[in-house]
Design a protein around this motif. Sequence first.
Motif, mmCIF file in Angstrom:
data_model
loop_
_atom_site.group_PDB
_atom_site.id
_atom_site.type_symbol
_atom_site.label_atom_id
_atom_site.label_comp_id
_atom_site.label_asym_id
_atom_site.label_seq_id
_atom_site.Cartn_x
_atom_site.Cartn_y
_atom_site.Cartn_z
ATOM 1 N N MET A 20 -18.727 8.076 -2.035
ATOM 2 C CA MET A 20 -19.939 9.023 -3.638
ATOM 3 C C MET A 20 -19.810 10.645 -3.467
ATOM 4 S SD MET A 20 -23.945 6.746 -3.139
ATOM 5 C CE MET A 20 -24.340 7.852 -3.771
ATOM 6 N N ASN A 21 -19.336 11.068 -2.227
ATOM 7 C CA ASN A 21 -19.322 12.313 -2.055
ATOM 8 C C ASN A 21 -17.020 12.422 -2.372
ATOM 9 O OD1 ASN A 21 -21.264 13.754 -1.486
ATOM 10 N ND2 ASN A 21 -21.480 12.014 -0.906
ATOM 11 N N SER A 22 -16.934 11.536 -2.571
ATOM 12 C CA SER A 22 -15.115 11.686 -2.756
ATOM 13 C C SER A 22 -14.261 11.343 -1.572
ATOM 14 C CB SER A 22 -15.156 13.344 -2.870
ATOM 15 O OG SER A 22 -13.614 13.819 -3.650
ATOM 16 N N GLY A 23 -15.002 11.197 -1.081
ATOM 17 C CA GLY A 23 -14.300 10.290 0.414
ATOM 18 C C GLY A 23 -12.941 9.745 0.172
ATOM 19 N N GLU A 24 -13.059 8.739 -1.001
ATOM 20 C CA GLU A 24 -11.376 8.600 -1.207
ATOM 21 C C GLU A 24 -10.789 9.152 -1.626
ATOM 22 O OE1 GLU A 24 -13.121 9.863 -4.857
ATOM 23 O OE2 GLU A 24 -13.877 9.265 -3.872
ATOM 24 N N LYS A 25 -10.945 10.370 -1.915
ATOM 25 C CA LYS A 25 -9.783 11.069 -2.024
ATOM 26 C C LYS A 25 -8.444 12.078 -0.311
ATOM 27 C CE LYS A 25 -8.700 14.522 -5.229
ATOM 28 N NZ LYS A 25 -8.281 15.251 -6.010
ATOM 29 N N THR A 26 -9.181 11.294 0.191
ATOM 30 C CA THR A 26 -9.012 11.809 1.651
ATOM 31 C C THR A 26 -8.676 10.885 2.072
ATOM 32 O OG1 THR A 26 -10.986 13.288 2.493
ATOM 33 C CG2 THR A 26 -9.614 12.527 3.859
ATOM 34 N N VAL A 27 -8.698 9.078 1.533
ATOM 35 C CA VAL A 27 -8.022 8.434 2.148
ATOM 36 C C VAL A 27 -6.275 8.185 1.422
ATOM 37 C CG1 VAL A 27 -8.576 5.928 2.027
ATOM 38 C CG2 VAL A 27 -10.404 6.672 2.505
ATOM 39 N N PHE A 28 -6.701 8.452 -0.249
ATOM 40 C CA PHE A 28 -5.416 8.141 -0.380
ATOM 41 C C PHE A 28 -4.328 9.221 0.139
ATOM 42 C CE2 PHE A 28 -7.877 5.843 -3.959
ATOM 43 C CZ PHE A 28 -7.737 4.517 -3.480
ATOM 44 N N SER A 29 -4.870 10.462 0.680
ATOM 45 C CA SER A 29 -4.172 11.793 0.746
ATOM 46 C C SER A 29 -3.410 11.326 2.482
ATOM 47 C CB SER A 29 -4.876 12.909 1.203
ATOM 48 O OG SER A 29 -4.368 13.729 1.196
ATOM 49 N N GLY A 79 -0.753 8.591 1.241
ATOM 50 C CA GLY A 79 0.061 8.698 1.056
ATOM 51 C C GLY A 79 1.110 9.542 1.150
ATOM 52 N N HIS A 80 0.471 9.875 2.895
ATOM 53 C CA HIS A 80 1.693 10.095 4.111
ATOM 54 C C HIS A 80 2.176 9.167 5.130
ATOM 55 C CE1 HIS A 80 1.012 14.026 1.642
ATOM 56 N NE2 HIS A 80 1.670 14.241 2.084
ATOM 57 N N LYS A 81 1.769 8.050 5.170
ATOM 58 C CA LYS A 81 2.055 6.832 5.646
ATOM 59 C C LYS A 81 0.905 6.757 6.860
ATOM 60 C CE LYS A 81 6.488 7.013 3.987
ATOM 61 N NZ LYS A 81 6.513 5.945 3.020
ATOM 62 N N HIS A 82 -0.189 7.669 6.622
ATOM 63 C CA HIS A 82 -1.288 7.399 8.034
ATOM 64 C C HIS A 82 -2.846 6.754 6.986
ATOM 65 C CE1 HIS A 82 0.509 9.555 10.809
ATOM 66 N NE2 HIS A 82 1.421 10.365 9.570
ATOM 67 N N LYS A 83 -3.109 6.557 8.277
ATOM 68 C CA LYS A 83 -4.862 6.141 7.684
ATOM 69 C C LYS A 83 -5.338 7.546 8.840
ATOM 70 C CE LYS A 83 -4.587 1.453 7.800
ATOM 71 N NZ LYS A 83 -4.761 -0.143 7.061
ATOM 72 N N ILE A 84 -7.009 7.740 8.408
ATOM 73 C CA ILE A 84 -7.300 9.138 8.699
ATOM 74 C C ILE A 84 -8.355 8.352 9.309
ATOM 75 C CG2 ILE A 84 -9.965 8.512 7.087
ATOM 76 C CD1 ILE A 84 -9.898 11.146 7.387
ATOM 77 N N LYS A 85 -8.507 6.746 9.941
ATOM 78 C CA LYS A 85 -8.906 6.635 11.186
ATOM 79 C C LYS A 85 -7.807 6.599 12.426
ATOM 80 C CE LYS A 85 -11.470 2.310 9.968
ATOM 81 N NZ LYS A 85 -11.660 0.843 10.040
ATOM 82 N N GLU A 86 -7.122 7.038 11.921
ATOM 83 C CA GLU A 86 -6.223 7.140 13.050
ATOM 84 C C GLU A 86 -6.373 8.990 14.195
ATOM 85 O OE1 GLU A 86 -2.376 7.496 12.361
ATOM 86 O OE2 GLU A 86 -2.260 6.014 10.470
ATOM 87 N N PHE A 87 -7.059 9.505 13.652
ATOM 88 C CA PHE A 87 -6.909 11.059 14.180
ATOM 89 C C PHE A 87 -9.159 11.474 14.043
ATOM 90 C CE2 PHE A 87 -3.854 10.677 10.857
ATOM 91 C CZ PHE A 87 -2.408 11.089 11.613
#
Length: 236
Positions: free
Chosen positions: A93-102, A105-113
């Motif tokens: 609801m606070n634009s988290g999907e933009k971070t997920v897709f970003s 798009g660079h072949k990573h998941k934010i969970k890795e970090f």
Amino acid sequence: MQSERVVIITDLHGCLDECKQLLDKLSFDKTRDRLINLGDTIDRGPRIYELFVYLRELKEEMGDRCVLLRGNHEQMMLDATGGSAQDKQLWYMNSGEKTVFSFIGHKHKIKEFRDWYEQMPYYYIDEEDRFQCVHACLKDEDPASNDVMTLIWGRDTDYAGKLVLTGHTPYKMPLYFNGTQPMGVVKEGIWGELPRTGMIALDTGCVYGNRLTGMVIEGTRFKAESVASTVLPRRR
């Protein structure tokens, strides 16, 4: 011994180009200065993953002289990637999907970090006792005596304790609140004496198409500067 220069920025939200322009305008020197970001590096903006890489490299090069505080958006991400469906819904609801897709798009998941983001502290206290920093606001002068909701979500402006520098709430221009009188505009490009008390709010809504604002502190004087956003104005 001359005091360390301190450069403070906030609410980057993936605005990498503006971040670099502002640091140039503030004459930031990564080999000597201390850099403090007041939180909210992810969500909403155009270059979230690239900004993450840039800040991570700065942190690796600068060590303890690079202070990356935790904002409400980093906290929502950490809750969502390690919690319930309800936490994920709040983040999206606070634009988290933009971070997920970003990141995807660079072949990573934010969970890795997640571990890297979890290292972000909630506040910073200047070693020379001139100021302190949080993402959102303080109620109690001692940051450790405030709850997390206040530190990363609060919007109080009636604070009158030791000077605190904040982001989170976007204004059209940087503002100073002294806790008892109406707000005053912080003029840019002019050196002034650093206030001893009150609150300086530095978020000027870059990701909403306004400006990215930061400041530099040298001894007991400071100067604010800003650069124009390249993001098309959008509704919040």
